[in-house]
Design an enzyme around this catalytic site. Structure first.
Site, PDB file in Angstrom:
ATOM      1  N   TRP A 115     -76.755  40.320 113.981  1.00 38.78           N
ATOM      2  CA  TRP A 115     -75.295  40.529 115.099  1.00 38.78           C
ATOM      3  C   TRP A 115     -75.829  40.035 116.412  1.00 38.78           C
ATOM      4  CZ3 TRP A 115     -75.850  42.670 119.928  1.00 38.78           C
ATOM      5  CH2 TRP A 115     -74.526  42.715 120.530  1.00 38.78           C
ATOM      6  N   ASP A 155     -57.480  46.546 122.866  1.00 41.93           N
ATOM      7  CA  ASP A 155     -58.653  47.005 122.017  1.00 41.93           C
ATOM      8  C   ASP A 155     -58.655  48.530 121.980  1.00 41.93           C
ATOM      9  OD1 ASP A 155     -61.610  46.635 120.907  1.00 41.93           O
ATOM     10  OD2 ASP A 155     -60.451  44.743 120.968  1.00 41.93           O
ATOM     11  N   ASP A 156     -60.138  48.764 121.585  1.00 40.89           N
ATOM     12  CA  ASP A 156     -60.375  50.215 121.399  1.00 40.89           C
ATOM     13  C   ASP A 156     -60.057  51.304 122.431  1.00 40.89           C
ATOM     14  OD1 ASP A 156     -61.635  52.402 120.284  1.00 40.89           O
ATOM     15  OD2 ASP A 156     -63.689  51.474 120.073  1.00 40.89           O
ATOM     16  N   ARG A 208     -73.558  54.172 115.943  1.00 41.92           N
ATOM     17  CA  ARG A 208     -72.316  54.259 116.774  1.00 41.92           C
ATOM     18  C   ARG A 208     -71.734  55.570 116.740  1.00 41.92           C
ATOM     19  NH1 ARG A 208     -67.158  51.224 117.439  1.00 41.92           N
ATOM     20  NH2 ARG A 208     -67.218  50.181 119.304  1.00 41.92           N
ATOM     21  N   LYS A 214     -56.235  43.960 114.861  1.00 41.37           N
ATOM     22  CA  LYS A 214     -57.599  43.537 114.829  1.00 41.37           C
ATOM     23  C   LYS A 214     -58.117  44.609 114.135  1.00 41.37           C
ATOM     24  CE  LYS A 214     -61.840  42.271 117.455  1.00 41.37           C
ATOM     25  NZ  LYS A 214     -62.196  42.062 118.691  1.00 41.37           N
ATOM     26  N   ASP A 272     -61.626  46.303 112.421  1.00 41.30           N
ATOM     27  CA  ASP A 272     -62.940  46.212 112.684  1.00 41.30           C
ATOM     28  C   ASP A 272     -63.854  47.203 111.809  1.00 41.30           C
ATOM     29  OD1 ASP A 272     -65.187  45.534 113.917  1.00 41.30           O
ATOM     30  OD2 ASP A 272     -64.501  46.416 115.925  1.00 41.30           O
ATOM     31  N   CYS A 318     -62.845  41.894 111.276  1.00 38.85           N
ATOM     32  CA  CYS A 318     -63.739  41.991 112.549  1.00 38.85           C
ATOM     33  C   CYS A 318     -64.830  42.838 111.955  1.00 38.85           C
ATOM     34  CB  CYS A 318     -63.634  42.299 113.716  1.00 38.85           C
ATOM     35  SG  CYS A 318     -64.670  42.517 115.094  1.00 38.85           S
ATOM     36  N   ASP A 324     -69.606  38.626 118.065  1.00 43.28           N
ATOM     37  CA  ASP A 324     -69.480  39.511 119.346  1.00 43.28           C
ATOM     38  C   ASP A 324     -70.051  38.567 120.368  1.00 43.28           C
ATOM     39  OD1 ASP A 324     -68.003  41.508 118.282  1.00 43.28           O
ATOM     40  OD2 ASP A 324     -69.684  42.992 118.182  1.00 43.28           O
TER      41      ASP A 324
END
Length: 690
Positions: free
Chosen positions: A168, A333-334, A410, A443, A445, A491, A513
């Site tokens: 990552w 985004d998120d 996560r 996007k 993910d 992503c 990232d």
């Protein structure tokens, strides 16, 4: 072009500069004949007439020569196909027939109720290969291993292996090493392509960037996978590859069921690693990437500016600033959905947060469109938080092993996308979302690997490793068909899902990232070995880079680094000064001028990022552009000149920045300078034929 011998047992597939040939012996042994420079059918038949060497009780004459070795019989090399029934294991096949459809060759074999078809197709100088397996019998067949293809290299000494490794925020690192006896195995056992390796290898003897033979292979699969490069005892080299990491079980084929492997593509080039890369890039822009002839827009993403603390009003302020610097696509985004105020809740509930977007996403999307930009959103459909309405309603929809703790990364679990009810739920949620507002871009993910890949109650639970990916593809295909104006980006915590399979269904990929412009040079250098700039998303973010390493870099360096792919901006524009915004507008305007060259032109890597100076060149038609970046310079050390490639040596070219006229293979002194503090700097050089 496909040539077939009169006896129907020798086949030659040819592209513009290369050929691939196979031959079926009188004993139904399918042998590899040739892969390399272009040959004719007569040449292939001459190769086919050569007898196999005699074997022994310790060696097999088939090993290293068979086109698709199966398990069983007089073979000791790694099998591409391993099948188990209730009574036996292995394959004893016989040839049935060949047929063609368009430019595709199909070679069909049979072992009892199992029909095995090897598929071949040329796309320029790229050969696409895959295998289909049909259970025409009365009993189930277990596929322990079903590789897409096996590639056989000519007999040479001193092979060198190239691969892309990483982790990552440090993906796509290029490494080259001597190939020794035995096997070199790379892959992913994580349920997705992975940050650790891209499914690509290349082999050469003494190739340079622009000279020498290169053989390359790339697998189009977005789940767990394996490539094995083997130097056999007699020095022959074979490359096997396909879905799944090990041989513990891939699928159970019931009577009447079938399985088609992913494409395993290969190419030969005599133009060095640069020539091989340009062939890969052309292949993907022509045959793989959807709508590849369209320019990808300059993007702004709000994540680093806001993270989870978002509101409709705040997003509109950022959109106004983004439009002012020339951005063409604004992405939320998120944090826009469900109870998503942190990464601890909300995944799975794909409806706008009523406190943040009281009337849904449409009002913001309309205002973004009124500013002259497209509108996009972030989603992570394959994941779920335990703190979500979806999990509370369907805790059995996740991957889990009975009696074991459900591992969280996560703060999330993985939905079992192999389940038909999960597939239908995601279709309804995403189709409804894309129908509720004028959304132009998604996007997509994927932020954690498989860990507890169980499916209690299913008769063959390990099939979820394959069926998850097949369901992902089917869902993306269905959404694209229902919403043809929507573009998708792949992503996975950065570059964790990049391969030819996902790229055939998405318009671009999030490369990493890591947005530090200096770190990005090595990542982008490795990425370019196989994939084109047309799909390589790259953002300009804030300095110092507080997301990663606190490194300070100039806005100029950040833009030139990101202009090597699909340019995006990800900094907090509300904190940028008017001088920064004005400079950003100039860089965005310049990128739009050179975008056709970068996204659709031929790439030449002039200098790798390992030294003080890094430079890439793009050529398209009468124009060329060079992006040069100075990473470091010792005091008093002169910078090397850049010798350009891919130009007409008899023509003259004008430098648009200086007005100077150059001839043929231009040698440029690029004028980069650093201060006594060693500040990074960068430049863009454009030339046009006159």
């Amino acid at each position: 072009m496909l040539e077939i011998a009169e006896n129907g047992r020798t086949w030659v597939l040819s592209g513009p500069t290369s050929s691939y040939a196979v031959h079926l012996t009188e004993h139904d042994e399918l042998l590899h004949l040739h892969w390399g420079p272009a040959i004719g059918l007569a040449d292939a038949e001459e190769l086919a007439a050569r007898p196999l060497p005699s074997g022994s009780s310790f060696e097999s004459p088939l090993d290293g020569r068979e086109e698709y070795p199966v398990e069983g019989g007089p073979r000791f090399a790694r099998p591409a196909l391993s099948v188990r029934t209730s009574e036996r294991r292995g394959t004893e096949w016989s040839f049935e027939r060949y047929d063609t459809e368009g430019d595709e060759l199909r070679l069909r074999f049979r072992d009892g109720g199992l029909a095995i078809t090897l598929h071949y197709r040329t796309r320029g100088d790229v050969v696409e290969r895959w295998t289909s397996l049909d259970n025409d019998g009365d009993e189930p067949l277990e596929l322990l291993r079903a590789d897409s293809a096996v590639w056989t290299l000519p007999e040479r000494e001193g092979w060198r292996l190239s691969q892309l490794h990483g982790r990552w925020a440090a993906e796509s690192r290029l490494v080259r090493s001597e190939l020794t006896y035995g096997e070199k195995v790379i892959g992913s056992r994580r349920g997705h392509t992975g940050h650790q390796h891209l499914p690509w290898v290349a082999l050469d003897i003494d190739a340079t960037e622009e000279r020498g033979e290169v053989y390359g292979c790339a697998l189009g699969w977005s789940g767990s996978w394996r490539l094995a490069v083997a130097q056999l005892p007699d020095a022959r080299v074979q490359i096997t590859g396909g879905a799944g990491y090990d041989d513990s079980g891939l699928l159970l084929l019931e009577a009447g069921e079938s399985f088609t492997t992913p494409v395993f593509a290969g190419l030969w080039s005599d133009g060095g690693y640069g020539g091989a890369s340009r062939t890969w890039h052309t292949y993907q822009r022509t045959y793989v990437i959807p709508d590849a002839d369209r320019d990808r827009p300059v993007l702004y993403n709000s994540w680093e500016a806001t993270q989870f603390d978002i509101s409709e009003e705040q997003q509109e302020v950022l959109a106004q600033r983004a439009a002012a610097v020339g951005v063409e696509l604004f992405v939320v985004d998120d944090g826009w959905f469900g109870a998503r105020t942190s990464d601890r809740a909300g995944l799975g509930d794909w409806t706008p947060n009523p406190d943040r977007f009281p009337a849904g996403l449409k009002p913001l999307a309309d205002r973004v469109h009124a500013l002259g930009m497209q509108f996009g959103i972030w989603v992570e459909p394959e994941m779920i938080n335990p703190d979500s309405d979806l999990y509370r309603a369907h805790p059995d929809w996740v991957q889990f092993q009975p009696g074991r703790k459900r591992t969280e990364f996560r703060n999330q679990l993985v939905l079992n996308l192999a389940r038909e009810d999960v597939q239908e739920y995601l279709w309804e949620q995403l189709d409804g979302l894309l129908s509720s507002a004028p959304i132009d871009y998604v996007k997509w993910d994927f932020n954690r690997c498989f860990t507890d890949a169980g499916w209690p109650g299913d008769a063959y639970p390990q099939r979820l490793w394959v069926d998850h990916v097949r369901a992902l593809y089917a869902l993306l295909d269905r959404l694209r068909e229902a919403h043809p104006g929507v573009a998708f980006e792949s992503c996975s915590g950065g570059g964790g899902r990049i391969d030819l399979g996902i790229m055939s269904r998405t318009d671009q990929v999030w490369t990493s990232d890591n947005t530090d412009p200096l770190d990005r040079l090595a990542i982008q250098h490795g990425f370019s070995q196989i994939h084109p700039a047309r799909v390589m998303a790259a953002w300009v973010t804030d300095s110092p880079n507080t997301q990663l390493n606190d490194r300070v870099s100039s806005l100029r360096f950040r833009f030139v680094s990101s202009m090597a792919g699909v340019l995006g901006v990800g900094g907090d524009l509300s904190e940028w000064t008017q001088e920064d915004l004005a400079e950003a507008r100039r860089w965005v305007d310049l990128y739009k001028e050179i975008r056709p060259l970068v996204q659709h032109g031929d790439l030449h890597r002039l200098r790798p990022p390992s030294g003080g100076l890094s430079a890439v060149q793009y050529v398209r038609g009468e124009e060329t552009v060079v992006l040069a970046l100075l990473q470091a310079q010792h005091y008093g050390e002169p910078l090397p000149a850049l010798r350009l490639r891919g130009l007409d040596p008899t023509a003259s070219y004008e430098c648009l920045e200086t007005g100077e006229v150059h001839r043929g293979a231009v040698l440029l002194h690029h004028g980069l300078r650093t201060g006594l503090r060693g500040d990074l700097d960068a430049t863009v050089i454009r030339l046009r034929r006159i």
